[in-house]
Write a protein that holds these residues in place. Structure first.
Motif, PDB file in Angstrom:
ATOM      1  N   GLY A 156      78.222  16.266 -62.331  1.00 35.59           N
ATOM      2  CA  GLY A 156      78.178  15.930 -60.907  1.00 35.59           C
ATOM      3  C   GLY A 156      78.027  17.149 -60.014  1.00 35.59           C
ATOM      4  O   GLY A 156      77.237  17.138 -59.062  1.00 35.59           O
ATOM      5  N   ASN A 157      78.797  18.196 -60.305  1.00 34.88           N
ATOM      6  CA  ASN A 157      78.683  19.418 -59.506  1.00 34.88           C
ATOM      7  C   ASN A 157      77.295  20.036 -59.623  1.00 34.88           C
ATOM      8  O   ASN A 157      76.733  20.514 -58.637  1.00 34.88           O
ATOM      9  N   ALA A 158      76.743  20.034 -60.843  1.00 35.08           N
ATOM     10  CA  ALA A 158      75.409  20.601 -61.030  1.00 35.08           C
ATOM     11  C   ALA A 158      74.357  19.794 -60.277  1.00 35.08           C
ATOM     12  O   ALA A 158      73.515  20.348 -59.560  1.00 35.08           O
ATOM     13  N   MET A 159      74.389  18.483 -60.421  1.00 36.97           N
ATOM     14  CA  MET A 159      73.379  17.652 -59.777  1.00 36.97           C
ATOM     15  C   MET A 159      73.495  17.684 -58.254  1.00 36.97           C
ATOM     16  O   MET A 159      72.486  17.562 -57.537  1.00 36.97           O
ATOM     17  N   ARG A 160      74.730  17.862 -57.761  1.00 38.16           N
ATOM     18  CA  ARG A 160      74.911  17.958 -56.301  1.00 38.16           C
ATOM     19  C   ARG A 160      74.022  19.045 -55.714  1.00 38.16           C
ATOM     20  O   ARG A 160      73.427  18.870 -54.636  1.00 38.16           O
ATOM     21  N   TRP A 161      73.902  20.167 -56.378  1.00 42.81           N
ATOM     22  CA  TRP A 161      73.139  21.289 -55.837  1.00 42.81           C
ATOM     23  C   TRP A 161      71.715  21.352 -56.374  1.00 42.81           C
ATOM     24  O   TRP A 161      70.806  21.772 -55.652  1.00 42.81           O
ATOM     25  N   LEU A 162      71.492  20.897 -57.610  1.00 41.76           N
ATOM     26  CA  LEU A 162      70.137  20.920 -58.162  1.00 41.76           C
ATOM     27  C   LEU A 162      69.217  19.889 -57.502  1.00 41.76           C
ATOM     28  O   LEU A 162      68.034  20.157 -57.285  1.00 41.76           O
ATOM     29  N   LEU A 163      69.749  18.723 -57.196  1.00 34.82           N
ATOM     30  CA  LEU A 163      68.907  17.640 -56.690  1.00 34.82           C
ATOM     31  C   LEU A 163      68.732  17.672 -55.181  1.00 34.82           C
ATOM     32  O   LEU A 163      67.733  17.149 -54.665  1.00 34.82           O
ATOM     33  N   THR A 164      69.687  18.251 -54.456  1.00 36.07           N
ATOM     34  CA  THR A 164      69.572  18.296 -52.995  1.00 36.07           C
ATOM     35  C   THR A 164      68.888  19.566 -52.499  1.00 36.07           C
ATOM     36  O   THR A 164      68.387  19.599 -51.369  1.00 36.07           O
ATOM     37  N   CYS A 165      68.907  20.620 -53.325  1.00 38.11           N
ATOM     38  CA  CYS A 165      68.376  21.944 -52.936  1.00 38.11           C
ATOM     39  C   CYS A 165      69.153  22.557 -51.775  1.00 38.11           C
ATOM     40  O   CYS A 165      68.661  23.490 -51.117  1.00 38.11           O
ATOM     41  N   ASP A 166      70.341  22.066 -51.502  1.00 40.78           N
ATOM     42  CA  ASP A 166      71.163  22.612 -50.426  1.00 40.78           C
ATOM     43  C   ASP A 166      71.652  24.016 -50.762  1.00 40.78           C
ATOM     44  O   ASP A 166      71.835  24.369 -51.941  1.00 40.78           O
ATOM     45  N   GLU A 167      71.936  24.775 -49.717  1.00 38.78           N
ATOM     46  CA  GLU A 167      72.545  26.096 -49.878  1.00 38.78           C
ATOM     47  C   GLU A 167      74.056  25.940 -49.980  1.00 38.78           C
ATOM     48  O   GLU A 167      74.650  25.073 -49.332  1.00 38.78           O
ATOM     49  N   TYR A 168      74.699  26.758 -50.817  1.00 36.53           N
ATOM     50  CA  TYR A 168      76.159  26.743 -50.908  1.00 36.53           C
ATOM     51  C   TYR A 168      76.689  28.173 -50.899  1.00 36.53           C
ATOM     52  O   TYR A 168      75.947  29.125 -51.144  1.00 36.53           O
ATOM     53  N   ASP A 169      77.989  28.294 -50.610  1.00 41.12           N
ATOM     54  CA  ASP A 169      78.546  29.623 -50.377  1.00 41.12           C
ATOM     55  C   ASP A 169      79.300  30.138 -51.597  1.00 41.12           C
ATOM     56  O   ASP A 169      79.362  29.482 -52.655  1.00 41.12           O
ATOM     57  N   ALA A 170      79.890  31.325 -51.454  1.00 39.28           N
ATOM     58  CA  ALA A 170      80.568  31.989 -52.567  1.00 39.28           C
ATOM     59  C   ALA A 170      81.766  31.196 -53.066  1.00 39.28           C
ATOM     60  O   ALA A 170      82.018  31.151 -54.276  1.00 39.28           O
ATOM     61  N   GLN A 171      82.491  30.591 -52.161  1.00 38.71           N
ATOM     62  CA  GLN A 171      83.669  29.827 -52.585  1.00 38.71           C
ATOM     63  C   GLN A 171      83.278  28.598 -53.395  1.00 38.71           C
ATOM     64  O   GLN A 171      83.961  28.239 -54.351  1.00 38.71           O
TER      65      GLN A 171
END
Length: 261
Positions: A156-171
Motif C-alpha cells: 500500500g505504501n509503495a503504490m500510494r507513491w508509485l501510482l499517484t506520482c506525488d512528491e513526498y518529504d523526508a519524514q
C-alpha cells in the motif's frame, strides 16, 4: 579512472562517489550513467576500499533521467552501462559485493529513488523531497522500484507513491523505510561517512557474507539463503579475521584487527 560527471575520492577505506552534473541538477545523461557504472566497478574491484558512499554534488541528489538523451537508447533496448561496469541500480549483470550508503539531499527524483533503494543504507537531509514521476510521463520506471519499494515499504505504501506520482518529504521517506536516518540539512554526507567508517572497521569478509546471504533471501527466497548459511559460517569462522575475532573475544578488553582475507 578519470570522469567528467562523477567525482571519486578515497578517504581511507571509504570511496566517496559523487554524482557531478550540478548544472543540470545531476540529471542522468548517457555519459553519467556509463561513468557511474564504471565507478561502481572501480569500488568493487579496489581491495583497499571496504565501503562506498554515493552522494550528489551541488543543490540536488538527482533530478532523475535526462530524457532527451536516455529515452532513445531505452526505446531501442540498448544497455546504458559501460563495458565492465556495474549497474548503479543493480538490476542487471554483476552485483556490488561491498556495502553502499546513499547520502541524499535536495531533489531525489525517478532514477534517484531507485539509486537509494539499491543502496544498503540511506541517510537524507531534512528538506529532501522524493517523487517517482515516470507514469505521469507514460513511462515505466526501470531501475527496480517496482520490486524494491513494495519489499521495503509494503504494498500500500509503495503504490500510494508509485501510482499517484506525488512528491513526498523526508519524514515520509523515513516512515516507509526508504531512508534509515533523517538529519539536519547539510549533515547528510557527514553522517553517511560516519556510518561508512564504522562499517569499514568490521571484518570485510563477514560483511560481504552478510550482504550476500541477505540479498540471496530477497532474490531467491528464505530457503535458498538458509541453504547457504553453513557454507558462509564455515568460511568466516575459519578465516584469518574470524580466528582473530574469536581470539579477541577470549581476552578481556581485547579487540581484533581485521585484514580482510
Amino acid at each position: 579512472m578519470s570522469y567528467d560527471y562523477v567525482r571519486v575520492e578515497r578517504r581511507d577505506q571509504v570511496m566517496m562517489i559523487g554524482i557531478n552534473r550540478p548544472e543540470k541538477a545531476n540529471a542522468f545523461n548517457l555519459q553519467l550513467v556509463s561513468e557511474l557504472s564504471s565507478a561502481y566497478a572501480e569500488l568493487d574491484a579496489d581491495d583497499s576500499i571496504r565501503v562506498g558512499v554515493l552522494h550528489g554534488v551541488g543543490r540536488h541528489f538527482t533530478a532523475g533521467m535526462d530524457l532527451r538523451e536516455v529515452a532513445p537508447e531505452v526505446s531501442r533496448g540498448k544497455s546504458l552501462l559501460a563495458p565492465g561496469g556495474i549497474s548503479p541500480w543493480l538490476v542487471e549483470g554483476e552485483q556490488l559485493s561491498k556495502p553502499l550508503i546513499a547520502a541524499v539531499h535536495g531533489k531525489c527524483l525517478t532514477l534517484g529513488v531507485e539509486l537509494v533503494l539499491a543502496a544498503d543504507i540511506a541517510v537524507c537531509a531534512a528538506s529532501t523531497t522524493f517523487a517517482q514521476l515516470e507514469p505521469q510521463l507514460g513511462l515505466f520506471p526501470f531501475g527496480g522500484v517496482t520490486v524494491r519499494l513494495p519489499q521495503r515499504a509494503g504494498w500500500g505504501n509503495a503504490m500510494r507513491w508509485l501510482l499517484t506520482c506525488d512528491e513526498y518529504d523526508a519524514q515520509e521517506a523515513y516512515r516507509i523505510g526508504l531512508v534509515q536516518e533523517v538529519v539536519d540539512d547539510g549533515d547528510h554526507l557527514t553522517r553517511a561517512t560516519q556510518l561508512a567508517d564504522k562499517i569499514a572497521r568490521q571484518a570485510p569478509l563477514a560483511i560481504r557474507a552478510v550482504l550476500e546471504n541477505a540479498r540471496r533471501a530477497l532474490r531467491d527466497g528464505e530457503a535458498a539463503a538458509e541453504l547457504e548459511m553453513p557454507r558462509l559460517a564455515q568460511r568466516t569462522f575459519s578465516s584469518e579475521d574470524g580466528q582473530a575475532g574469536i581470539a579477541s573475544f577470549r581476552q578481556p578488553g581485547g579487540s581484533a584487527v581485521f585484514v580482510g582475507r
